[in-house]
Scaffold this motif. Structure first.
Motif, PDB file in Angstrom:
ATOM      1  N   VAL A 140      57.840  12.390  56.821  1.00  0.00           N
ATOM      2  CA  VAL A 140      57.444  13.796  56.945  1.00  0.00           C
ATOM      3  C   VAL A 140      57.863  14.511  55.667  1.00  0.00           C
ATOM      4  O   VAL A 140      59.024  14.429  55.254  1.00  0.00           O
ATOM      5  CB  VAL A 140      58.091  14.449  58.174  1.00  0.00           C
ATOM      6  CG1 VAL A 140      57.816  15.956  58.185  1.00  0.00           C
ATOM      7  CG2 VAL A 140      57.561  13.809  59.449  1.00  0.00           C
ATOM      8  N   TYR A 141      56.929  15.221  55.051  1.00  0.00           N
ATOM      9  CA  TYR A 141      57.184  15.901  53.785  1.00  0.00           C
ATOM     10  C   TYR A 141      57.226  17.411  54.002  1.00  0.00           C
ATOM     11  O   TYR A 141      56.229  18.030  54.395  1.00  0.00           O
ATOM     12  CB  TYR A 141      56.113  15.548  52.750  1.00  0.00           C
ATOM     13  CG  TYR A 141      56.188  14.111  52.293  1.00  0.00           C
ATOM     14  CD1 TYR A 141      56.886  13.758  51.139  1.00  0.00           C
ATOM     15  CD2 TYR A 141      55.581  13.091  53.025  1.00  0.00           C
ATOM     16  CE1 TYR A 141      56.962  12.433  50.721  1.00  0.00           C
ATOM     17  CE2 TYR A 141      55.660  11.762  52.617  1.00  0.00           C
ATOM     18  CZ  TYR A 141      56.350  11.451  51.472  1.00  0.00           C
ATOM     19  OH  TYR A 141      56.431  10.135  51.066  1.00  0.00           O
ATOM     20  N   PRO A 235      59.355   9.407  62.615  1.00  0.00           N
ATOM     21  CA  PRO A 235      59.393   9.703  61.178  1.00  0.00           C
ATOM     22  C   PRO A 235      60.797   9.773  60.594  1.00  0.00           C
ATOM     23  O   PRO A 235      61.802   9.890  61.306  1.00  0.00           O
ATOM     24  CB  PRO A 235      58.741  11.082  61.121  1.00  0.00           C
ATOM     25  CG  PRO A 235      59.180  11.741  62.394  1.00  0.00           C
ATOM     26  CD  PRO A 235      59.290  10.642  63.419  1.00  0.00           C
ATOM     27  N   ILE A 236      60.838   9.670  59.294  1.00  0.00           N
ATOM     28  CA  ILE A 236      61.985  10.112  58.511  1.00  0.00           C
ATOM     29  C   ILE A 236      61.517  11.331  57.706  1.00  0.00           C
ATOM     30  O   ILE A 236      60.329  11.457  57.391  1.00  0.00           O
ATOM     31  CB  ILE A 236      62.508   9.014  57.574  1.00  0.00           C
ATOM     32  CG1 ILE A 236      61.403   8.538  56.621  1.00  0.00           C
ATOM     33  CG2 ILE A 236      63.077   7.852  58.370  1.00  0.00           C
ATOM     34  CD1 ILE A 236      61.875   7.543  55.591  1.00  0.00           C
ATOM     35  N   PHE A 265      70.697  18.123  54.702  1.00  0.00           N
ATOM     36  CA  PHE A 265      71.863  17.621  53.978  1.00  0.00           C
ATOM     37  C   PHE A 265      71.454  17.437  52.527  1.00  0.00           C
ATOM     38  O   PHE A 265      70.586  16.621  52.211  1.00  0.00           O
ATOM     39  CB  PHE A 265      72.323  16.291  54.587  1.00  0.00           C
ATOM     40  CG  PHE A 265      73.469  15.657  53.859  1.00  0.00           C
ATOM     41  CD1 PHE A 265      74.769  16.063  54.087  1.00  0.00           C
ATOM     42  CD2 PHE A 265      73.237  14.643  52.939  1.00  0.00           C
ATOM     43  CE1 PHE A 265      75.832  15.473  53.416  1.00  0.00           C
ATOM     44  CE2 PHE A 265      74.292  14.051  52.254  1.00  0.00           C
ATOM     45  CZ  PHE A 265      75.594  14.463  52.499  1.00  0.00           C
ATOM     46  N   CYS A 266      72.069  18.210  51.609  1.00  0.00           N
ATOM     47  CA  CYS A 266      71.661  18.211  50.206  1.00  0.00           C
ATOM     48  C   CYS A 266      72.830  17.845  49.302  1.00  0.00           C
ATOM     49  O   CYS A 266      73.998  18.090  49.629  1.00  0.00           O
ATOM     50  CB  CYS A 266      71.110  19.581  49.799  1.00  0.00           C
ATOM     51  SG  CYS A 266      69.616  20.069  50.697  1.00  0.00           S
ATOM     52  N   GLU A 267      72.487  17.305  48.132  1.00  0.00           N
ATOM     53  CA  GLU A 267      73.463  16.941  47.115  1.00  0.00           C
ATOM     54  C   GLU A 267      72.971  17.426  45.757  1.00  0.00           C
ATOM     55  O   GLU A 267      71.766  17.561  45.539  1.00  0.00           O
ATOM     56  CB  GLU A 267      73.680  15.433  47.078  1.00  0.00           C
ATOM     57  CG  GLU A 267      74.269  14.859  48.363  1.00  0.00           C
ATOM     58  CD  GLU A 267      74.315  13.347  48.336  1.00  0.00           C
ATOM     59  OE1 GLU A 267      75.413  12.787  48.148  1.00  0.00           O
ATOM     60  OE2 GLU A 267      73.248  12.730  48.496  1.00  0.00           O
ATOM     61  N   LYS A 268      73.933  17.653  44.851  1.00  0.00           N
ATOM     62  CA  LYS A 268      73.613  18.143  43.510  1.00  0.00           C
ATOM     63  C   LYS A 268      74.371  17.316  42.481  1.00  0.00           C
ATOM     64  O   LYS A 268      75.362  16.646  42.783  1.00  0.00           O
ATOM     65  CB  LYS A 268      73.989  19.619  43.374  1.00  0.00           C
ATOM     66  CG  LYS A 268      75.493  19.858  43.523  1.00  0.00           C
ATOM     67  CD  LYS A 268      75.864  21.317  43.406  1.00  0.00           C
ATOM     68  CE  LYS A 268      77.390  21.485  43.576  1.00  0.00           C
ATOM     69  NZ  LYS A 268      77.799  22.900  43.460  1.00  0.00           N
ATOM     70  N   SER A 269      73.885  17.378  41.233  1.00  0.00           N
ATOM     71  CA  SER A 269      74.565  16.689  40.137  1.00  0.00           C
ATOM     72  C   SER A 269      74.228  17.387  38.827  1.00  0.00           C
ATOM     73  O   SER A 269      73.225  18.095  38.731  1.00  0.00           O
ATOM     74  CB  SER A 269      74.151  15.212  40.075  1.00  0.00           C
ATOM     75  OG  SER A 269      72.822  15.102  39.582  1.00  0.00           O
ATOM     76  N   LYS A 270      75.091  17.158  37.822  1.00  0.00           N
ATOM     77  CA  LYS A 270      74.824  17.670  36.469  1.00  0.00           C
ATOM     78  C   LYS A 270      75.103  16.554  35.479  1.00  0.00           C
ATOM     79  O   LYS A 270      76.016  15.746  35.648  1.00  0.00           O
ATOM     80  CB  LYS A 270      75.664  18.902  36.147  1.00  0.00           C
ATOM     81  CG  LYS A 270      77.160  18.646  36.053  1.00  0.00           C
ATOM     82  CD  LYS A 270      77.892  19.894  35.608  1.00  0.00           C
ATOM     83  CE  LYS A 270      79.401  19.700  35.606  1.00  0.00           C
ATOM     84  NZ  LYS A 270      79.857  18.659  34.687  1.00  0.00           N
ATOM     85  N   THR A 314      71.751  10.023  57.699  1.00  0.00           N
ATOM     86  CA  THR A 314      71.303   8.630  57.805  1.00  0.00           C
ATOM     87  C   THR A 314      69.904   8.415  57.239  1.00  0.00           C
ATOM     88  O   THR A 314      69.485   7.268  57.076  1.00  0.00           O
ATOM     89  CB  THR A 314      71.334   8.182  59.274  1.00  0.00           C
ATOM     90  OG1 THR A 314      70.510   9.072  60.055  1.00  0.00           O
ATOM     91  CG2 THR A 314      72.754   8.219  59.816  1.00  0.00           C
ATOM     92  N   ASP A 315      69.168   9.479  56.956  1.00  0.00           N
ATOM     93  CA  ASP A 315      67.827   9.322  56.383  1.00  0.00           C
ATOM     94  C   ASP A 315      67.922   8.829  54.947  1.00  0.00           C
ATOM     95  O   ASP A 315      68.934   9.049  54.265  1.00  0.00           O
ATOM     96  CB  ASP A 315      67.074  10.659  56.408  1.00  0.00           C
ATOM     97  CG  ASP A 315      66.584  11.014  57.803  1.00  0.00           C
ATOM     98  OD1 ASP A 315      66.573  10.118  58.665  1.00  0.00           O
ATOM     99  OD2 ASP A 315      66.233  12.186  58.023  1.00  0.00           O
TER     100      ASP A 315
END
Length: 423
Positions: A140-141, A235-236, A265-270, A314-315
């Motif tokens: 699913v988008y 779906p995922i 659930f989000c993650e960030k990086s630089k 878990t996705d």
């Protein structure tokens, strides 16, 4: 009455003879009619992916032109090969060999230099449909649509090679009240490959993608064996994060995140090195904050800020989005304000003016030296002619006498004064 019948029989026989000859003429003319002077036989062939087939190309126009043959599109020689043999001035033998090719194309035959006036044979190359299976879980988008990828190598290659596709889907209702997805689906040929077929559905209720939905798929391609497949549409969720970056200072960058509902659930990086992601470290984004600040950055440097989200922990990882941004230099704030620019110009002008005045004062002779020279030049000097060695002053006249050496010294010191500039 008998006389009339006797006379009419020869006339009827003559009319019948004329009609039969006319029909014969029409039949022969129709049989000889061709849209082109070049004919290729057979004009339709359905073969398997590893078959060989022969064709004959004949030129009915006696112009002694050379016959040529070709395919309607570029196909690798390891899949389709052509072999030709000249039979006579107006006939050509063609042998076509297929090696693991699936699809449709045309075999062209024409006189040299006249390809548009030639003729063609339609060729359909088929293969067993093979086993259908779900390549990965349906995705699913952005909670807008669901996309499923079905692995079907032979059917997928046929479709990519211009075979007309025909698919049918029937949802096995998970609810007695309504269907989870709209009956109309989309086949995404541009996203399909030689191995996979990609399909997309819209939900019946916006944003709702229930678990446990099963779908029945049928693939019905002409000349192919029909095949069917049941698969699970649980779906995922793949979420594309949206954000923008803002440079706050020479050491701070702010990320402004658009809220997503429900909260994922989000993650960030630089990364400071844009050429490598070896040292890329991901940190969790606070779901209650729409802003995130990166600190302790290097001034006047380019950073790549990335973010990825998934509905649950878990996705699988969602689509990674990245943006590049540069921090300010250390003097950016100073140069951004015009008042400091004007102040710098004013200070520079003052220094320039003071330096010019100092230069003029240094070039002007001192006042004491000029006064001394003028007073000496205005004095009357007498030399006693009676004696070369003694010089004395006359007290009666109140005059002073100097030696010749002193006179030369005074002359050297009292050179013509330089021009004085007004202050």
């Amino acid at each position: 009455m008998l006389i009339w019948k006797k006379r009419s029989c020869p006339m009827f026989a003559f009319a019948s003879f004329i009609f039969i000859q006319f029909c014969k003429t029409q039949i022969i003319t129709t049989a000889d009619f061709r849209p082109s002077d070049i004919q290729i036989t057979p004009d339709l062939a359905v073969i398997n992916s590893t078959d060989k087939i022969n064709f004959t190309c004949i030129n009915y126009r006696s112009n002694n032109s050379i016959l040529e043959t070709n395919l309607s599109k570029i196909i690798p020689t390891n899949e389709i090969q052509l072999f030709t043999k000249k039979l006579n001035e107006s006939a050509l033998h063609i042998r076509l060999e297929s090696t693991n090719y699936v699809g449709v194309f045309h075999l062209l035959c024409y006189s040299k230099g006249e390809q548009s006036k030639g003729n063609r044979a339609d060729i359909i190359v088929i293969a067993p449909p093979g086993v259908l299976q779900l390549a990965e879980k349906c995705s699913v988008y952005d909670r807008q649509y669901i996309k499923c990828v079905i692995r079907a190598p032979n059917i997928a290659r046929a479709v990519q090679n211009d075979y007309p596709p025909k698919f049918d889907f029937q949802e096995i209702a998970h609810s007695a009240d309504r269907l989870a997805y709209r009956p109309r689906f989309e086949f995404l040929k541009n996203e399909s490959t030689n191995e996979n077929l990609t399909f997309r559905w819209q939900p019946t209720v916006d944003g709702e993608f229930p678990n446990g939905v099963r779908m029945h798929m049928k693939a019905m391609l002409p000349h192919f064996e029909n095949s069917s497949y049941f698969f699970d549409m649980t779906p995922i969720f793949r979420i594309t994060p949206k954000f923008n970056l803002q440079t706050l200072s020479s050491s701070k960058i702010q990320m402004n995140i658009e809220p997503i509902v429900p909260t994922p659930f989000c993650e960030k990086s630089k990364m400071s090195n844009l050429l490598s992601n070896i040292n890329q470290t991901w940190t969790v984004v606070d779901p209650d904050q729409n802003k995130s600040v990166f600190t302790n950055l290097i001034p006047d440097s380019v950073y790549r800020i990335c973010m990825k989200c998934r509905q649950t922990y878990t996705d699988p990882d969602g689509t990674e989005q990245c943006q590049d941004i540069r921090t300010f230099s250390r003097f950016h704030w100073f140069f951004q304000h015009q008042i400091f620019l004007y102040l710098m110009i004013l200070v520079f002008a003052v220094f320039l003016f003071v330096g010019f005045i100092f230069f003029l004062r240094k070039k002007r002779p001192s006042y004491a030296k000029v006064k001394h020279c003028i007073s000496r030049k205005s004095s009357t000097i007498f030399i006693d002619s009676s004696s070369d060695d003694t010089v004395s002053g006359t007290e009666q006249d109140d005059r002073r006498y100097r030696s010749i050496a002193d006179i030369h010294n005074v002359i050297q010191q009292c050179a013509s004064p330089e021009m004085l500039l007004p202050i």
